[in-house]
Scaffold this motif. Sequence first.
Motif, PDB file in Angstrom:
ATOM      1  N   HIS A 145     -16.300 -14.130 -23.389  1.00 30.36           N
ATOM      2  CA  HIS A 145     -16.912 -15.361 -22.682  1.00 30.36           C
ATOM      3  C   HIS A 145     -16.442 -15.775 -21.260  1.00 30.36           C
ATOM      4  N   SER A 146     -14.946 -15.862 -21.616  1.00 34.22           N
ATOM      5  CA  SER A 146     -14.231 -16.217 -20.387  1.00 34.22           C
ATOM      6  C   SER A 146     -14.372 -15.249 -19.123  1.00 34.22           C
TER       7      SER A 146
ATOM      8  N   SER B 188     -17.084 -13.557 -18.547  1.00 33.75           N
ATOM      9  CA  SER B 188     -18.347 -13.649 -18.227  1.00 33.75           C
ATOM     10  C   SER B 188     -18.710 -15.141 -17.640  1.00 33.75           C
TER      11      SER B 188
ATOM     12  N   GLU C 100     -19.002 -17.897 -19.269  1.00 36.59           N
ATOM     13  CA  GLU C 100     -19.762 -18.766 -19.916  1.00 36.59           C
ATOM     14  C   GLU C 100     -19.087 -19.472 -21.186  1.00 36.59           C
ATOM     15  N   LYS C 101     -19.636 -20.247 -21.571  1.00 37.56           N
ATOM     16  CA  LYS C 101     -19.011 -21.176 -22.587  1.00 37.56           C
ATOM     17  C   LYS C 101     -19.547 -20.664 -24.021  1.00 37.56           C
ATOM     18  N   VAL C 102     -18.639 -20.684 -24.769  1.00 37.03           N
ATOM     19  CA  VAL C 102     -19.028 -20.133 -26.366  1.00 37.03           C
ATOM     20  C   VAL C 102     -19.941 -20.980 -26.898  1.00 37.03           C
ATOM     21  N   LYS C 103     -20.929 -20.583 -27.504  1.00 36.00           N
ATOM     22  CA  LYS C 103     -21.863 -21.329 -28.182  1.00 36.00           C
ATOM     23  C   LYS C 103     -22.203 -20.740 -29.622  1.00 36.00           C
TER      24      LYS C 103
ATOM     25  N   ASN D 111     -23.650 -14.453 -31.333  1.00 34.10           N
ATOM     26  CA  ASN D 111     -21.964 -14.570 -31.620  1.00 34.10           C
ATOM     27  C   ASN D 111     -21.847 -14.471 -33.148  1.00 34.10           C
TER      28      ASN D 111
ATOM     29  N   LYS E   7     -25.696  -9.572 -25.359  1.00 42.26           N
ATOM     30  CA  LYS E   7     -25.252 -10.923 -25.114  1.00 42.26           C
ATOM     31  C   LYS E   7     -25.515 -11.202 -23.827  1.00 42.26           C
ATOM     32  N   PHE E   8     -24.895 -10.368 -22.975  1.00 42.53           N
ATOM     33  CA  PHE E   8     -24.737 -10.965 -21.618  1.00 42.53           C
ATOM     34  C   PHE E   8     -25.627 -10.060 -20.463  1.00 42.53           C
TER      35      PHE E   8
ATOM     36  N   SER F 280      -9.679 -20.893 -21.145  1.00 38.95           N
ATOM     37  CA  SER F 280     -10.775 -20.514 -21.191  1.00 38.95           C
ATOM     38  C   SER F 280     -11.456 -21.032 -19.795  1.00 38.95           C
TER      39      SER F 280
END
Length: 420
Positions: free
Chosen positions: A19-20, A22, A24-27, A32, A70-71, A129
């Motif tokens: 996520h870092s 990309s 984006e924040k981890v949700k 996930n 995911k991305f 992050s």
Amino acid sequence: MSEVIYRLLEMLALVLCLHSLSGEKVKLDICNVGFIVIELTFMQMIQDGIVSKQLYFAVYLIYFVFAYIKFKNTIQRTILKCMLVTLIMGGLQIVVYIPMFFISPIIRNETIVVIIINSIIFMILMLTSKSNKYQYLIDFCESKDWILKMSFFICITIIVYFMYELKKSEIIEIDIFILISLFMIILLIFIYRWQKSVFELDRKDRELSITNLYNGVFEDLIKTIRWKQHDFHNQIDAIYSMHFTANSLDELIEAQSEYCDNLIYENRYSKVLSCTNNSTLAGFLYSKFNNAEQVGIEIEYDISFTGNTLIVLYDLIEIIGVLMDNAIEAVTGSKLPQKIKFLLNDYNGLYISIKNPVINISYKDIEKFFEKEYTTKVSGSGIGLSKIKEYQKKYKYNIYTCINKESDFQWIEFRIEENK
């Protein structure tokens, strides 16, 4: 139980690192959570002997599929991200293990040592992050073709190696092995074609939405010009009849000059119609210029566009829109001259130049403008400029910025030149 904990920490670290990279924040979403559950279950099945250890490569395959879904990046970019995550995690494990090596004899429990190592790695990734270094790393690697090609080659090599080891172990029969190999090849082809079709549909949807939006503006522009054409003869008659009221030749020249200047000013944006053969682009520029005028900004422009560029229309509109929005944002409500200079032509490939006055700006400030999510509340400069950098990777154009002094004010220029 302790083995599940250190595996869970490792999975969380992998997800966080990905996520870092990309940005984006981890949700806590189904993607996930599903990935972590599947990975933990599969590794536990290997541990319990339900699944052969020779199939451990499936762990990496699941991770790749997760990153891809995911991305929604390209296969090449997804491979690069997975490779970088592996390198980052491996490097952190080495760095953390060195001091732990001297402490481990005291603890004497290998599982506890691994839990501590994974916990430290997870905390490091948590604390870093939000750092821009991850984005710099992925941008640098993606800008180098040889890194992308090498990542893809390593990935293929690893797959072939694991397939060879699987066959060598004689866990499965030759016919089953061939079927699995064919299935994987077909799956990769399907993923590639599916991704290509998704991108193509997305491109057409964006192009259609932009076309529908600015074609309406273009039609309004045509109606306005036609309406003014009906008044054209009246304006000509007014100019011709000025000699009846003028007392001298100088007075006549002055009156005609003032009257014609007003006419030119009122029709200053009508020339956009003849500057480009693309109705969508003409409608977009006309809309942007009018929006700027509504907040008191004068646009000085020179446009000649025939479509001689590799940049697709909707991307070109987004590029110009970002640069124009930043220029408008920079001068609106300030004590600066309320003026923007816009130049667009494609004689030898695309050439865009947008200038606006600024106060107390340096080249170091300009570098920050292109950072992702960077902005400043003072002038709004930098909003969306990271998008310009992203398109640069796609179309390989050059970006130039310079600061010049004009009429006692600093003017900043953002210029894009396409390589031909």
